[in-house]
Design an enzyme around this catalytic site. Structure first.
Site, PDB file in Angstrom:
ATOM      1  N   PHE A 142       1.140  -1.217  -0.029  1.00  0.00           N
ATOM      2  CA  PHE A 142      -0.065   0.060  -0.059  1.00  0.00           C
ATOM      3  C   PHE A 142       0.950   1.196  -0.201  1.00  0.00           C
ATOM      4  O   PHE A 142       1.656   1.419   1.073  1.00  0.00           O
ATOM      5  CB  PHE A 142      -0.706  -0.114   1.026  1.00  0.00           C
ATOM      6  N   ASP A 227       9.059   2.963   2.356  1.00  0.00           N
ATOM      7  CA  ASP A 227       8.119   3.898   2.676  1.00  0.00           C
ATOM      8  C   ASP A 227       7.904   3.649   4.002  1.00  0.00           C
ATOM      9  O   ASP A 227       7.217   2.732   4.516  1.00  0.00           O
ATOM     10  CB  ASP A 227       6.763   3.298   1.797  1.00  0.00           C
ATOM     11  N   LYS A 256       2.293  11.100   7.199  1.00  0.00           N
ATOM     12  CA  LYS A 256       1.415  11.130   8.215  1.00  0.00           C
ATOM     13  C   LYS A 256       2.094  11.984   9.486  1.00  0.00           C
ATOM     14  O   LYS A 256       1.583  13.020   9.784  1.00  0.00           O
ATOM     15  CB  LYS A 256       1.245   9.564   8.618  1.00  0.00           C
TER      16      LYS A 256
HETATM   17  C1  LIG Z   1      -1.022   6.242   4.329  1.00  0.00           C
HETATM   18  C2  LIG Z   1       0.135   5.533   3.447  1.00  0.00           C
HETATM   19  C3  LIG Z   1       0.280   6.226   2.174  1.00  0.00           C
HETATM   20  C4  LIG Z   1      -0.488   7.476   1.508  1.00  0.00           C
HETATM   21  O1  LIG Z   1      -0.410   8.408   2.316  1.00  0.00           O
HETATM   22  P1  LIG Z   1      -1.628   9.417   1.986  1.00  0.00           P
HETATM   23  O2  LIG Z   1      -1.354  10.775   2.797  1.00  0.00           O
HETATM   24  O3  LIG Z   1      -3.059   8.866   2.308  1.00  0.00           O
HETATM   25  O4  LIG Z   1      -1.670   9.757   0.560  1.00  0.00           O
HETATM   26  C5  LIG Z   1       1.511   5.896   1.654  1.00  0.00           C
HETATM   27  N1  LIG Z   1       2.119   4.641   2.087  1.00  0.00           N
HETATM   28  C6  LIG Z   1       1.797   4.225   3.174  1.00  0.00           C
HETATM   29  C7  LIG Z   1       2.645   2.827   3.654  1.00  0.00           C
HETATM   30  C8  LIG Z   1       0.711   4.582   4.039  1.00  0.00           C
HETATM   31  O5  LIG Z   1       0.280   4.051   5.139  1.00  0.00           O
END
Ligand SMILES: *Cc1c(COP(=O)(O)O)cnc(C)c1O
Length: 401
Positions: A142, A227, A256
């Site tokens: 994700f 990520d 985040k």
């Molecule tokens: C939440 C998340 C994203 C995307 O972030 P947004 O601010 O919602 O665009 C990407 N990678 C990971 C691992 C995430 O948890």
């Protein structure tokens, strides 16, 4: 007569696109780890907005930093300099040990930024033929919701009807180093992964996986893109999850909790060898990226994580939470797993879907969200106290017991 919450839920059904399936609670206020709905009922936040609120709701220091900046200037665009971004980036790069950072707003934008950086590095530095770059990603990843990113998602509900998708991505199984070795070819520029797959259900790779893939990338001159949007900034018991294995990714993607739950802030971290080749004036940008309000908030958000030792708290309290959950020995549960305060409860096949359980947890005052069909994620703000974990354990035992 419907209560106020029911009216709001009904209204939202009518006027908002149905791109989420929220639990039936209408939040009115929040402070620290606690949330109140419109009727005044209290809940403990076990989701932290998917780890965007590691510092707790409306942390007084971060609120104050935002208010202070709101008396000065909020948005300047990068068409001019502002007096907040450079000092913030100096702090961020010093703490993380990278030469430079590039700020965006949402996580997905930061992932897109990393993809662009890796591709340009591939063409200009590695000498790959134009428009042939490949990036390797993991099954069940994700990384966000843009059309490029969902193009390499393996979740059909993310993709259905949204094609055609961006080419240049190869998917391999997660936690499998041989698959990475096999997938790399002369056109490979990067390997992009989450150190723990959060949305996939707190999937933790075998110990040493990150070290293995870092070595494979190094040998093959392939960039390692990690990520850390959800796992970073203290969530798993270190500032970054990759630090559990002492590796240094070429590009770190953050978001985040960088905005302390108050403002969307994201970005990438990398050294000059990448940053200086990947971006030049005009190549990339964002109207709101790096604005002074974002930088003032993110700067304080980072200070809070470090000064309140939130990573260490996460490690200690996560271990406590995980052990308490394991000791419950619930028959409905197949496995309890986690790192720091990043915990998943996977239900037995026989127990079925997690949704009825998360709905019952709401009734008991615990806001936790199912991820996938049969996994419940527990990721409270890292300021949570031991006695609040005990409070939650009692309710989990009641609902899952
Ligand atoms: C939440 C998340 C994203 C995307 O972030 P947004 O601010 O919602 O665009 C990407 N990678 C990971 C691992 C995430 O948890």
């Amino acid at each position: 007569m419907a209560n106020q919450s029911e009216l709001i839920i009904e209204l939202e059904q009518k006027v908002s696109a149905h791109n989420y399936h929220p639990l039936p609670v209408v939040i009115h206020t929040a402070k620290g780890v606690w949330i109140k709905d419109i009727e005044g009922k209290k809940y403990l936040d076990m989701l932290s907005s998917y780890s965007a609120i590691n510092q707790g709701h409306l942390h007084p220091r971060i609120v104050k930093a935002a208010q202070k900046q709101l008396k000065k200037v909020s948005l300047t665009s990068r068409g001019f300099y502002n007096d907040q971004m450079a000092p913030f980036l100096k702090k961020l790069t010093l703490i993380t040990g990278y030469d430079k950072a590039l700020l965006m707003n949402s996580g997905a934008e930061a992932v897109e930024t990393a993809i662009k950086a890796a591709r340009r590095w591939g063409y200009l530095k590695k000498g790959i033929e134009p428009d042939t770059a490949e990036i390797i990603v993991c099954n069940n990843n994700f990384h966000g919701r843009t059309t490029t990113i969902i193009g390499f998602s393996s979740d059909i509900s993310n993709r259905k009807g949204y094609g055609p998708f961006t080419p240049g991505f190869i998917t391999i199984p997660f936690s499998n180093k041989e698959a990475l070795e096999k997938a790399i070819n002369k056109n490979t520029v990067a390997f992009l992964l989450e150190p723990i797959q959060g949305e996939a259900g707190i999937q933790i790779p075998y110990p040493g996986y990150l070290k293995d893939v870092a070595e494979i990338c190094r040998i093959n001159n392939v960039l390692l893109l990690v990520d850390e949007i959800q796992t970073g900034l203290g969530r798993t018991g270190k500032l970054f999850c990759f630090q559990h294995e002492n590796v240094k990714p070429d590009i770190v993607i953050i978001g985040k909790a960088l905005g302390g739950g108050i403002y969307p802030v994201s970005g990438i971290l990398a050294n000059n060898v990448i940053m200086n080749i990947a971006f030049e004036p005009g190549s990339h940008g964002s109207t709101f990226g790096g604005n002074p309000l974002a930088c003032a908030i993110a700067s304080e958000s980072i200070d809070v994580i470090i000064e309140e030792e939130l990573a260490m708290r996460s490690e200690k309290l996560g271990m406590y939470f995980l052990n308490r959950l394991k000791l419950l020995n619930l028959k409905t549960v197949k496995e309890v797993r986690g790192k720091g305060l990043f915990i998943g409860i996977e239900l037995n096949e026989k127990t079925g879907n997690a949704r009825p359980f998360t709905e019952r947890l709401v009734k008991e005052g615990v806001l936790a969200k199912e991820t996938q069909k049969n996994i419940i994620r527990f990721a409270p703000p890292l300021i949570i106290k031991k006695k609040e974990i005990d409070w939650t354990i009692k309710r989990i035992e009641k609902v899952l017991g």
